[in-house]
Design a protein around this motif. Structure first.
Motif, PDB file in Angstrom:
ATOM      1  N   PHE A   6       0.845  -1.189   0.000  1.00 33.24           N
ATOM      2  CA  PHE A   6       0.000   0.000   0.000  1.00 33.24           C
ATOM      3  C   PHE A   6       0.879   1.236   0.000  1.00 33.24           C
ATOM      4  CE2 PHE A   6      -3.204  -2.963   1.144  1.00 33.24           C
ATOM      5  CZ  PHE A   6      -4.405  -2.387   0.795  1.00 33.24           C
ATOM      6  N   HIS A   7       0.488   2.239  -0.764  1.00 33.37           N
ATOM      7  CA  HIS A   7       1.212   3.498  -0.829  1.00 33.37           C
ATOM      8  C   HIS A   7       0.248   4.640  -0.560  1.00 33.37           C
ATOM      9  CE1 HIS A   7       4.785   1.637  -2.576  1.00 33.37           C
ATOM     10  NE2 HIS A   7       3.953   0.919  -3.311  1.00 33.37           N
ATOM     11  N   VAL A  56      -5.852  12.893   0.039  1.00 32.05           N
ATOM     12  CA  VAL A  56      -4.800  11.957   0.421  1.00 32.05           C
ATOM     13  C   VAL A  56      -5.480  10.621   0.650  1.00 32.05           C
ATOM     14  CG1 VAL A  56      -2.984  11.388   2.069  1.00 32.05           C
ATOM     15  CG2 VAL A  56      -3.423  13.787   1.479  1.00 32.05           C
ATOM     16  N   THR A  57      -4.995   9.603  -0.051  1.00 30.47           N
ATOM     17  CA  THR A  57      -5.568   8.263   0.040  1.00 30.47           C
ATOM     18  C   THR A  57      -4.447   7.246  -0.018  1.00 30.47           C
ATOM     19  OG1 THR A  57      -7.310   6.817  -0.845  1.00 30.47           O
ATOM     20  CG2 THR A  57      -5.946   7.997  -2.450  1.00 30.47           C
ATOM     21  N   SER A  58      -4.754   6.003   0.280  1.00 27.17           N
ATOM     22  CA  SER A  58      -3.746   4.951   0.131  1.00 27.17           C
ATOM     23  C   SER A  58      -4.355   3.744  -0.533  1.00 27.17           C
ATOM     24  CB  SER A  58      -3.123   4.513   1.437  1.00 27.17           C
ATOM     25  OG  SER A  58      -3.575   5.083   2.538  1.00 27.17           O
ATOM     26  N   GLY A  59      -3.466   2.989  -1.162  1.00 28.73           N
ATOM     27  CA  GLY A  59      -3.895   1.768  -1.820  1.00 28.73           C
ATOM     28  C   GLY A  59      -2.757   1.177  -2.612  1.00 28.73           C
ATOM     29  N   VAL A  63      -5.150   0.126  -7.296  1.00 22.71           N
ATOM     30  CA  VAL A  63      -6.252   0.897  -6.716  1.00 22.71           C
ATOM     31  C   VAL A  63      -6.073   2.383  -7.009  1.00 22.71           C
ATOM     32  CG1 VAL A  63      -7.248   1.665  -4.523  1.00 22.71           C
ATOM     33  CG2 VAL A  63      -6.893  -0.769  -4.939  1.00 22.71           C
ATOM     34  N   ILE A  64      -4.853   2.903  -6.841  1.00 24.54           N
ATOM     35  CA  ILE A  64      -4.591   4.320  -7.129  1.00 24.54           C
ATOM     36  C   ILE A  64      -4.863   4.625  -8.596  1.00 24.54           C
ATOM     37  CG2 ILE A  64      -2.827   6.136  -7.153  1.00 24.54           C
ATOM     38  CD1 ILE A  64      -3.792   5.307  -4.305  1.00 24.54           C
ATOM     39  N   ALA A  65      -4.448   3.731  -9.492  1.00 26.59           N
ATOM     40  CA  ALA A  65      -4.707   3.921 -10.931  1.00 26.59           C
ATOM     41  C   ALA A  65      -6.214   3.942 -11.196  1.00 26.59           C
ATOM     42  CB  ALA A  65      -4.029   2.820 -11.739  1.00 26.59           C
ATOM     43  N   GLN A  66      -6.982   3.073 -10.518  1.00 23.07           N
ATOM     44  CA  GLN A  66      -8.440   3.052 -10.683  1.00 23.07           C
ATOM     45  C   GLN A  66      -9.064   4.351 -10.185  1.00 23.07           C
ATOM     46  OE1 GLN A  66      -9.549  -0.451  -8.496  1.00 23.07           O
ATOM     47  NE2 GLN A  66      -9.445  -1.786 -10.297  1.00 23.07           N
TER      48      GLN A  66
END
Length: 169
Positions: A6-7, A56-59, A63-66
């Motif tokens: 996760f980033h 700001v989110t993580s995944g 997931v970030i690309a989606q």
């Protein structure tokens, strides 16, 4: 067992400043089970009636690309920038921290504020309201240190961020 990486990502979104846009952006996250760690929004251009949303989110990378692909499909979205991967950026957060204390604790609260370059923006005989600005970890550390000194209330802005240099979103 597979190791899932996760980033944390800071995503800036330029949108039309109109009714319901923020609800649509937040709905995109909640409808798919994505978490928002921080969310700030404000009007940034009166002439073109634009607002900037910083999320700001993580995944995982997928997931970030989606998230970015789905944000691009929203009609009022003009531009998206993933400030985490698009090059260097500057991030800041601001907090107001109310501390109620007397005697030595009052002196110690002022010392800690000085070390963290926090400003006393309000003071009474029994309390201070400190304003602290900086990276998320600095703000978090200041808030935690004020706990034993009499912290009674905390208000945090969330992350705001901008690309370094002459490039914009």
């Amino acid at each position: 067992m597979q190791n899932i990486d996760f980033h944390r990502h800071t995503i800036a979104v330029l949108v039309d400043n109109e009714f319901g846009v923020l609800a649509r952006v937040v709905g995109l996250f909640s409808g798919r089970g994505y978490n928002i760690e921080s969310l700030t929004v404000a009007k940034v251009d009166d002439d073109e009636n634009l607002s900037r949303i910083t999320i700001v989110t993580s995944g995982t990378e997928m997931v970030i690309a989606q998230i970015k692909a789905q944000l691009e499909r929203l009609v009022p979205v003009h531009k998206i920038a993933d400030l985490t991967i698009d090059g260097p950026s500057v991030e800041r957060e601001m907090a107001l921290v109310k501390v109620e204390c007397k005697g030595e604790k009052r002196v110690e609260a002022l010392r800690m504020a000085d070390i963290f370059r926090a400003r006393a923006v309000d003071t009474t005989e029994k309390s201070f309201v400190f304003e602290v600005t900086g990276v998320r970890d600095k703000v978090k550390a200041f808030v935690e240190l004020m706990g034993p000194l009499g912290k009674t209330e905390v208000c945090r802005t969330g992350i705001v961020a901008v690309k370094r240099g002459d490039e914009t979103i």
